[in-house]
Motif scaffolding. Sequence first.
Motif, mmCIF file in Angstrom:
data_model
loop_
_atom_site.group_PDB
_atom_site.id
_atom_site.type_symbol
_atom_site.label_atom_id
_atom_site.label_comp_id
_atom_site.label_asym_id
_atom_site.label_seq_id
_atom_site.Cartn_x
_atom_site.Cartn_y
_atom_site.Cartn_z
ATOM 1 N N MET A 39 47.843 43.954 48.247
ATOM 2 C CA MET A 39 47.079 43.247 47.208
ATOM 3 C C MET A 39 47.122 44.035 45.907
ATOM 4 N N ILE A 40 47.409 43.385 44.757
ATOM 5 C CA ILE A 40 47.505 44.049 43.455
ATOM 6 C C ILE A 40 46.129 44.119 42.849
ATOM 7 N N THR A 41 45.670 45.330 42.492
ATOM 8 C CA THR A 41 44.354 45.537 41.891
ATOM 9 C C THR A 41 44.463 45.383 40.396
ATOM 10 N N PRO A 42 43.340 45.259 39.669
ATOM 11 C CA PRO A 42 43.366 45.150 38.216
ATOM 12 C C PRO A 42 44.060 46.329 37.563
ATOM 13 N N ASP A 43 43.964 47.543 38.203
ATOM 14 C CA ASP A 43 44.649 48.708 37.616
ATOM 15 C C ASP A 43 46.154 48.560 37.739
ATOM 16 N N GLU A 44 46.611 47.930 38.836
ATOM 17 C CA GLU A 44 48.047 47.751 39.034
ATOM 18 C C GLU A 44 48.576 46.584 38.230
ATOM 19 N N ASP A 45 47.703 45.556 37.909
ATOM 20 C CA ASP A 45 48.111 44.374 37.146
ATOM 21 C C ASP A 45 47.232 44.295 35.903
ATOM 22 N N PRO A 46 47.700 44.855 34.739
ATOM 23 C CA PRO A 46 46.885 44.881 33.511
ATOM 24 C C PRO A 46 46.478 43.483 33.079
ATOM 25 N N LEU A 47 47.309 42.472 33.342
ATOM 26 C CA LEU A 47 46.992 41.111 32.920
ATOM 27 C C LEU A 47 45.771 40.574 33.670
ATOM 28 N N ARG A 48 45.687 40.896 34.985
ATOM 29 C CA ARG A 48 44.522 40.456 35.753
ATOM 30 C C ARG A 48 43.274 41.199 35.322
ATOM 31 N N GLY A 49 43.455 42.457 34.969
ATOM 32 C CA GLY A 49 42.306 43.205 34.462
ATOM 33 C C GLY A 49 41.786 42.611 33.178
ATOM 34 N N LEU A 50 42.727 42.175 32.288
ATOM 35 C CA LEU A 50 42.310 41.514 31.053
ATOM 36 C C LEU A 50 41.546 40.231 31.362
ATOM 37 N N ALA A 51 42.029 39.469 32.342
ATOM 38 C CA ALA A 51 41.362 38.206 32.688
ATOM 39 C C ALA A 51 39.946 38.441 33.199
ATOM 40 N N LYS A 52 39.746 39.490 34.009
ATOM 41 C CA LYS A 52 38.408 39.778 34.538
ATOM 42 C C LYS A 52 37.467 40.193 33.418
ATOM 43 N N THR A 53 37.963 41.015 32.499
ATOM 44 C CA THR A 53 37.112 41.438 31.380
ATOM 45 C C THR A 53 36.768 40.246 30.503
ATOM 46 N N TRP A 54 37.765 39.397 30.259
ATOM 47 C CA TRP A 54 37.528 38.188 29.454
ATOM 48 C C TRP A 54 36.496 37.281 30.143
ATOM 49 N N PHE A 55 36.552 37.191 31.481
ATOM 50 C CA PHE A 55 35.573 36.400 32.243
ATOM 51 C C PHE A 55 34.155 36.876 31.963
ATOM 52 N N GLN A 56 33.979 38.202 31.921
ATOM 53 C CA GLN A 56 32.645 38.746 31.663
ATOM 54 C C GLN A 56 32.157 38.371 30.276
ATOM 55 N N VAL A 57 33.080 38.403 29.285
ATOM 56 C CA VAL A 57 32.713 38.032 27.912
ATOM 57 C C VAL A 57 32.301 36.557 27.871
ATOM 58 N N VAL A 58 33.111 35.693 28.498
ATOM 59 C CA VAL A 58 32.819 34.257 28.469
ATOM 60 C C VAL A 58 31.522 33.944 29.215
ATOM 61 N N ALA A 59 31.340 34.537 30.386
ATOM 62 C CA ALA A 59 30.148 34.261 31.184
ATOM 63 C C ALA A 59 28.874 34.665 30.472
ATOM 64 N N ALA A 60 28.949 35.680 29.618
ATOM 65 C CA ALA A 60 27.765 36.139 28.890
ATOM 66 C C ALA A 60 27.474 35.320 27.656
ATOM 67 N N SER A 61 28.409 34.470 27.229
ATOM 68 C CA SER A 61 28.216 33.762 25.957
ATOM 69 C C SER A 61 28.249 32.248 26.074
ATOM 70 N N ALA A 62 28.639 31.696 27.210
ATOM 71 C CA ALA A 62 28.762 30.243 27.323
ATOM 72 C C ALA A 62 28.594 29.805 28.775
ATOM 73 N N TYR A 63 28.107 28.539 28.918
ATOM 74 C CA TYR A 63 28.056 27.934 30.257
ATOM 75 C C TYR A 63 29.349 27.158 30.462
ATOM 76 N N VAL A 64 30.070 27.506 31.515
ATOM 77 C CA VAL A 64 31.348 26.862 31.796
ATOM 78 C C VAL A 64 31.231 26.179 33.159
ATOM 79 N N PRO A 65 31.478 24.870 33.237
ATOM 80 C CA PRO A 65 31.354 24.150 34.514
ATOM 81 C C PRO A 65 32.526 24.423 35.453
ATOM 82 N N MET A 66 32.745 25.705 35.788
ATOM 83 C CA MET A 66 33.783 26.106 36.735
ATOM 84 C C MET A 66 33.192 27.155 37.658
ATOM 85 N N SER A 67 33.790 27.281 38.854
ATOM 86 C CA SER A 67 33.406 28.369 39.737
ATOM 87 C C SER A 67 33.996 29.666 39.210
#
Length: 676
Positions: free
Chosen positions: A1-29
Amino acid sequence: MITPDEDPLRGLAKTWFQVVAASAYVPMSVRELEAFLYDLARMLTEALAAQPFSPKPGVMVGGQMVAGQLVGLDTLERSLDLLAERLPDHGTDRDVVALLGAVATGYANAMRRRTLEQQEDMKRALLAAKQRAERVMRATESRFREVFTSTPIGVAILDLEGRILEANPTLAGILACQPADLTGASLTDYQAEDEPGSPVQPPRGRLKLVREDGDTAWVFVDVSPLREGPDAHTSYVMTVQDLSELQLLQGRFGHQLLHDALTGVANRLYFESQLESRLGQAAPTASITLCCLNLDAFSVLNEGLGHDVGDHLLKTVAKRLETVVDGEQALVARTGGDEFAVLVEDSPLTPDIPELVGRINEALAEPEYVDGRGVAVTASVGVVRSPASAMSGAELFRAADSALHGARASGRRQWMQFDRRHDERVRRDYRAAAALPGAFESGELEVAFQPVVRLADRHTVALHATLHWPARADGPLDGRETLRLAERTGQSVLLGPELLGTACRRLPRQLVAETDAVLRIRLSRLQSADDDLVAVVLRATTAADLPPPLLEIAFDTGAVLEEFGSAPDNLEVVADLGVRTALHPFNGGPRELALLERSPARAVVLDDRLDSRPRPVALLVAAVREAGATVSVDGVRTEEEADRWAGIGVHSAQGPLFGEPADLDQLLSGNGLAAE
C-alpha cells in the motif's frame, strides 16, 4: 500500500480535504471527497508537467470545484494558498501562478453561471407560483359562486349598515321574492312587528319574518364580518337557515316524544317523569293509586285476527281506561306492547281498589266490533295504594309491577293488591334465581340421591337424583326448590345435562348389582321440551358406560300432554333408546290416562297433592295398573301412610320415612357399601 509520504499527490489530496472540510459543507463521503480532490490535484500536476505548458486545465479544475459544491466563503482562498505552497515542487513558479490564476478564473466563471441559473430557476418558480395562485383563486371564486348560488341556506353580503349588497336564490325563496328585489334592503324590513330589532346592527339568532306573500317564516340568522386586514372589515356575510318546517314539526315531535304513537296516551318515559313529579308535589298525607295492567293472551288475538285488529283494540283499551278515570286527577300510559298503567291522585270521591279494578274490567269486557267481529280482552291488574311520601316513583312502580306478576301467576283476569310480605318472598326467590348461574359455575350445586323403595318388601328399586344447593348464603335449598328456581329463569335446561351426567357417572354399580335399582331422573317442563335432550341422554349414558335400562327418566306430564316444544318426541325417542320412561306429576284425568295408554311410559309418579285416603285415588291407581304401568309416590313420612299406599296398589315410594336426599357416601354407608 502506498502511503502519503510515498505518493506526494495523495498527500496533497488529504491536506486539501482538510482545508475543504473546514471551510465548506460538501455532500460527499470522506472517501468520495478524497478521491475527487485527488483527481483535481492530478489534473493540476499533469498540466505543470505538460510540454508545452497550458493553464487551461486550471479553468476546468475551478469549474469542477463549483460543480462539486466546494463553495464555502473562503474555500477558494484557502485552496489556492495550499496549492501555491505545494505545486512549485511540480513546476516553475511562473507556471504555477498562471495555473492558479486559471483555477480562480474557472471558479469565478462557474459561480457566475451557477448564480444566473439559480436566478432563472427562481424566476420560473415565482411565475409558476403566480400561475398556480391565479388558478386557485379562479377555482375558489368559482366554488364560492357555486356554493353561494346552490346552497340550501340563505346567504347575503351586507354593507356596514346591514343593507344587502347581494343575496342568493335560497334567501330570496325564504322571503318569497327575487334575489334582485333584496338588493339595498335590510333583513329588519322583513321582521315581524313583535320581534325586537336594532337599527344599527344586523339581526342575529332565531327570528320570525314576514314573507312577501304574507306568510310567516321562522329562521336562524348568523352574521360574520368579512375582513380585509387584521383590524378592519368592509362588509358582512349573513347566513339565514329556514326553520319553518322544524318549527311546525317541533310541537308534533315534542308530543310524540312523550306520548305513545299508536294510542296517544303517555309513554313510559313521560309517565315515570309525571309519577315522580306528582309524588313530589303531593301533600305528605295525600294518597296515590297506581294500577299496572297486562292484557291477557293479547298475542293470541294479535296473531289470530291480525296486527291491524290488535292495534285497533289497543287504542280502544287506552280510550276506555281514560274514560274509567275521567273526573279524577289521573294519567293513563302505555308502558309496553300490551301493558298499561293508570295513576290516580286519590280524592274523597276516588273508589276503593276493588271497585276501581271492577270498573276497569267492566270497561274492557265490552266487545269492540272490528269488521263485523266483536272482540274484547281481559287484563291482569296489579295495584298499589300508598301515601305519597311513603315511596319514590321507582319504588311505587316496582310495587305495582310486583303485584301484577302475582296476579298473572293466579290466572287470567285476576288482580292483586301489593302485599309487602308477599313481595319480600318473591324478591328472595328472584335473588336466589339470579344467583343460581353463579352457583352452578362455582360448583356449589351438588347431586344428592334419595332411595325409592318397593312398598311390598321395602327393597330399594331406584335412586332419585336431584341437584341441591347446600351452601347457599341465605340457607340451603333442596332439589325441588333448586329446580323450581332454575325453571323460573330458564337455567333448568343448562342444569339438566350436569345432573344427568354426574348422576350416571356416580351411580353405585355394586348397589345396582345387589338390589336391581335404577337411576331415576325427573325432568321439569322446560327440560322435557329441550330439543337437545336426546343427545344429552346419549352423551351421559355413553360417557358413564351405563346400560340404558338402568336409567329411568320421568317426563313432565303437562309438557307431553300439551305437546310443549319437543316433549312428545323426546319421550318416544328416549324410550326407543332403551331408557325407562315415566310421567310426573300424574293426576289421573281422562286426558292423562289416555296419554299413558298411547305413550311408551310404563311408570307414573303421582302428584304430591293426592292423598291415599279418597276412593278416587284408589280407582286412579287401578286404572294406571290396568294400563300396564306402575305407580310411585313421593313424600311418604309414616309407616301408616306407606301401608295405605301399598294397600291401594302403589308399587314404590320415597320420602322421609325411607331416607332424605343425601350425598352418595352417606347413602351407601347406610346400606353397608362403599362408594366406587
